[in-house]
Design a protein around this motif. Sequence first.
Motif, short mmCIF file in Angstrom:
data_model
loop_
_atom_site.label_atom_id
_atom_site.label_comp_id
_atom_site.label_asym_id
_atom_site.label_seq_id
_atom_site.Cartn_x
_atom_site.Cartn_y
_atom_site.Cartn_z
N SER A 187 -26.81 -12.75 130.14
CA SER A 187 -26.20 -11.91 129.10
C SER A 187 -24.69 -12.07 128.97
CB SER A 187 -26.52 -10.44 129.37
OG SER A 187 -25.91 -10.01 130.58
N GLN A 188 -24.04 -12.74 129.92
CA GLN A 188 -22.58 -12.85 129.89
C GLN A 188 -22.13 -14.31 130.06
OE1 GLN A 188 -20.87 -10.08 132.74
NE2 GLN A 188 -22.29 -8.46 132.15
N PRO A 189 -22.50 -15.17 129.12
CA PRO A 189 -22.10 -16.58 129.24
C PRO A 189 -20.60 -16.76 129.05
CG PRO A 189 -23.05 -16.16 127.08
CD PRO A 189 -23.24 -14.90 127.87
N ILE A 190 -20.05 -17.76 129.72
CA ILE A 190 -18.64 -18.11 129.54
C ILE A 190 -18.50 -19.45 128.82
CG2 ILE A 190 -17.83 -16.77 131.51
CD1 ILE A 190 -17.80 -19.36 133.15
N ALA A 191 -19.64 -20.06 128.50
CA ALA A 191 -19.66 -21.35 127.79
C ALA A 191 -20.95 -21.43 126.99
CB ALA A 191 -19.56 -22.51 128.78
N SER A 250 -29.23 -19.67 129.92
CA SER A 250 -30.28 -19.05 129.08
C SER A 250 -31.64 -19.70 129.23
CB SER A 250 -29.86 -19.10 127.61
OG SER A 250 -29.70 -20.44 127.18
N THR A 251 -31.74 -20.72 130.10
CA THR A 251 -33.04 -21.36 130.33
C THR A 251 -33.97 -20.39 131.05
OG1 THR A 251 -31.93 -23.50 130.55
CG2 THR A 251 -34.18 -23.35 131.36
N ASP A 265 -25.50 -29.28 128.69
CA ASP A 265 -25.66 -29.25 130.15
C ASP A 265 -24.40 -28.72 130.82
OD1 ASP A 265 -28.22 -30.26 129.97
OD2 ASP A 265 -27.60 -32.35 130.31
N THR A 266 -23.25 -29.15 130.32
CA THR A 266 -21.98 -28.72 130.91
C THR A 266 -21.80 -27.22 130.77
OG1 THR A 266 -20.94 -30.86 130.42
CG2 THR A 266 -19.47 -29.00 130.84
N GLY A 267 -22.11 -26.71 129.58
CA GLY A 267 -21.98 -25.27 129.35
C GLY A 267 -22.92 -24.46 130.22
N ARG A 268 -24.15 -24.92 130.31
CA ARG A 268 -25.13 -24.20 131.15
C ARG A 268 -24.70 -24.19 132.61
NH1 ARG A 268 -28.66 -26.67 127.43
NH2 ARG A 268 -28.99 -28.48 128.79
N ALA A 269 -24.12 -25.29 133.06
CA ALA A 269 -23.66 -25.36 134.45
C ALA A 269 -22.54 -24.34 134.71
CB ALA A 269 -23.17 -26.78 134.76
N GLN A 270 -21.67 -24.16 133.71
CA GLN A 270 -20.59 -23.17 133.86
C GLN A 270 -21.14 -21.75 133.90
OE1 GLN A 270 -17.22 -23.74 131.17
NE2 GLN A 270 -17.76 -25.89 130.97
N ASN A 271 -22.20 -21.52 133.16
CA ASN A 271 -22.77 -20.16 133.10
C ASN A 271 -23.53 -19.79 134.37
OD1 ASN A 271 -21.77 -19.72 130.50
ND2 ASN A 271 -23.60 -20.58 129.52
N ARG A 272 -24.00 -20.78 135.11
CA ARG A 272 -24.70 -20.50 136.37
C ARG A 272 -23.65 -20.28 137.45
NH1 ARG A 272 -27.73 -24.99 134.39
NH2 ARG A 272 -26.72 -26.39 135.87
N ARG A 273 -23.39 -19.02 137.77
CA ARG A 273 -22.29 -18.72 138.67
C ARG A 273 -22.47 -17.35 139.30
NH1 ARG A 273 -21.46 -16.81 133.67
NH2 ARG A 273 -20.06 -15.04 133.36
N ASN A 293 -16.99 -6.28 143.91
CA ASN A 293 -18.04 -6.22 142.89
C ASN A 293 -18.62 -7.63 142.72
OD1 ASN A 293 -19.33 -4.42 140.93
ND2 ASN A 293 -18.51 -5.82 139.41
N ILE A 294 -19.90 -7.80 143.00
CA ILE A 294 -20.55 -9.12 143.00
C ILE A 294 -21.56 -9.18 141.87
CG2 ILE A 294 -21.86 -10.78 144.36
CD1 ILE A 294 -20.90 -9.16 146.87
N VAL A 295 -21.39 -10.14 140.97
CA VAL A 295 -22.28 -10.25 139.81
C VAL A 295 -22.86 -11.66 139.74
CG1 VAL A 295 -22.54 -9.92 137.33
CG2 VAL A 295 -20.82 -8.62 138.58
N GLY A 296 -24.20 -11.75 139.72
CA GLY A 296 -24.87 -13.03 139.54
C GLY A 296 -25.10 -13.31 138.06
N HIS A 297 -24.96 -14.58 137.66
CA HIS A 297 -25.15 -14.99 136.26
C HIS A 297 -26.03 -16.25 136.21
CE1 HIS A 297 -21.80 -12.40 134.79
NE2 HIS A 297 -21.26 -12.69 135.95
#
Length: 219
Positions: free
Chosen positions: A193-197, A153-154, A202-210, A146-150
């Motif tokens: 819609s599914q942030p982990i940070a 919020s920018t 900047d650090t949080g946004r980088a974690q969410n891009r995954r 199962n592959i999910v792109g994230h």
Amino acid sequence: MKRYSIIVLALSSLLVLSGCSTDPYTGEQKVANTTTGALIGGAVGAGIGVLSSSKSDRGKGALIGATSGAVLGGGVGLYMDNQEAKLRDKLRNSGVSVTRSGDSIILNMPNNVTFDTNSSTLKPMGTQTLTSVALVLKEYSKTAINIVGHTDSTGSNAVNQTLSLNRANSVANLLIQQGISANRMYAYGAGSSQPIASNSTDTGRAQNRRVEITLSPIQ
């Protein structure tokens, strides 16, 4: 019924004692996922054995059912245990995290490994990493992917949804090119819609891009 409970309890105790190990990554004692699956399978198998046996043979039926269920349940856990170990070895120092959740394995691939900002074209590092993942997936063919792109919020929801889906499809296409069957895969985009940070840093946004790849046993 007390007798059957004792049988299942004895089997469970034996499995727990044989299944305890030290986690090489945390140093903590844990019960292996193989053992967890065996305990569940044993309990279910014992119940089926009792219900499907005559009154005089229920003790025997419980023991046979518990043993059979433990073997089947433990087999799934062992299959995923071995796959997890192979993935950890292949992905060591890659920047990709490997997390176990029950019988599922989650690979978290951050954007600094996979994609440039606003791009769905895999970086060379991402291609190399997924090639290593594909080698393991070929060996363990009874695993659904199962592959999910994230995204962070920018940007607008529409842009983020499209970008996340394109990134998930890029990962899926690379795995297909490496010989993994498309029938095992499902790719979709979750946008932001599914942030982990937190998206406020900047650090949080980088974690969410995954991109997250979840591997589960095919039932």
